[in-house]
Write a protein that holds these residues in place. Structure first.
Motif, mmCIF file in Angstrom:
data_model
loop_
_atom_site.group_PDB
_atom_site.id
_atom_site.type_symbol
_atom_site.label_atom_id
_atom_site.label_comp_id
_atom_site.label_asym_id
_atom_site.label_seq_id
_atom_site.Cartn_x
_atom_site.Cartn_y
_atom_site.Cartn_z
ATOM 1 N N LEU A 1 7.747 2.795 -6.772
ATOM 2 C CA LEU A 1 6.664 1.994 -7.346
ATOM 3 C C LEU A 1 7.008 1.733 -8.806
ATOM 4 O O LEU A 1 7.258 2.669 -9.569
ATOM 5 N N LEU B 1 -0.250 5.957 -2.172
ATOM 6 C CA LEU B 1 0.463 5.105 -3.128
ATOM 7 C C LEU B 1 -0.382 4.720 -4.340
ATOM 8 O O LEU B 1 0.092 4.013 -5.220
ATOM 9 N N ARG C 1 8.471 13.465 -3.704
ATOM 10 C CA ARG C 1 7.665 12.565 -4.547
ATOM 11 C C ARG C 1 8.009 12.882 -5.990
ATOM 12 O O ARG C 1 7.764 13.984 -6.459
#
Length: 200
Positions: free
Chosen positions: A94, A161, A181
């Motif tokens: 992201l 997310l 993560r």
């Protein structure tokens, strides 16, 4: 009013507040002109060269099921159901064009992408820029010479997310588990991280 402006107490408060006002003004100008992201890129790029930001090639949290129930669009405006990536290892990053730390790690992601077997590992570079900025995202990727696949959300993103800061990178196993993560800038162009992805 004149007495207030020249009073010792007012002048003392003004002397205490002036540095903070100056800092806020400078940061606002840097942010508005886009120079803040450039400074951030330079600082993070220098740190990456030290090896301090190398991505950990191990699972960083207990594996959780990933929610595949959403769609994204590629830069050609084609809608893609995220479920189509099931069964492969997914490197999901992201990022945004305005994010200096995101921009700093992208060259390492590009180098990793060039070395990976794409039949086994899928790269999803998910831009969180506004939907109307698709052309800006496309131009940025082209200008930097990046060849990894870039996508933009079509609206809804699963709760997993909705992260507090970017860049954030997830590694999702072929079994649909989030096995890693990483929040913050990292260097993904390491042999250990490449091996971690390929052994999923």
């Amino acid at each position: 009013m004149k007495k207030l402006v020249t009073s010792p107490r007012f002048l003392s408060v003004l002397r205490m507040v002036r540095p903070w006002i100056t800092v806020i003004a400078v940061v606002a100008i840097l942010r508005y002109t886009g120079l803040l992201a450039g400074i951030s890129v330079a600082a993070n790029s220098a740190l990456m060269k030290t090896g301090l930001l190398d991505a950990s090639p191990t699972a960083t949290e207990p594996a959780k099921d990933f929610d595949f129930n959403f769609t994204v669009k590629d830069l050609s405006n084609n809608t893609i159901d995220f479920k189509q990536f099931k069964g492969k290892t997914i490197f999901l990053n992201l990022w945004a064009t305005w994010c200096g730390p995101c921009r700093a790690e992208m060259p390492s992601i590009q180098k990793l992408y060039e070395q990976i077997d794409h039949s086994k590992v899928v790269f999803v570079m998910l831009s969180l820029d506004r939907a109307e900025d698709t052309q800006k995202v496309s131009q940025y990727i082209k200008d930097k010479g990046h060849t990894f696949p870039v996508y933009i959300p079509t609206g809804y993103l699963p709760e997993q997310l909705n992260v507090p800061s970017i860049p954030t990178t997830f590694v999702i196993s072929p079994q649909g588990k989030v096995v890693s993560r990483k929040v913050g800038t990292a260097n993904y162009d390491t042999s250990d991280f490449k091996e971690f992805l390929e052994k999923m």
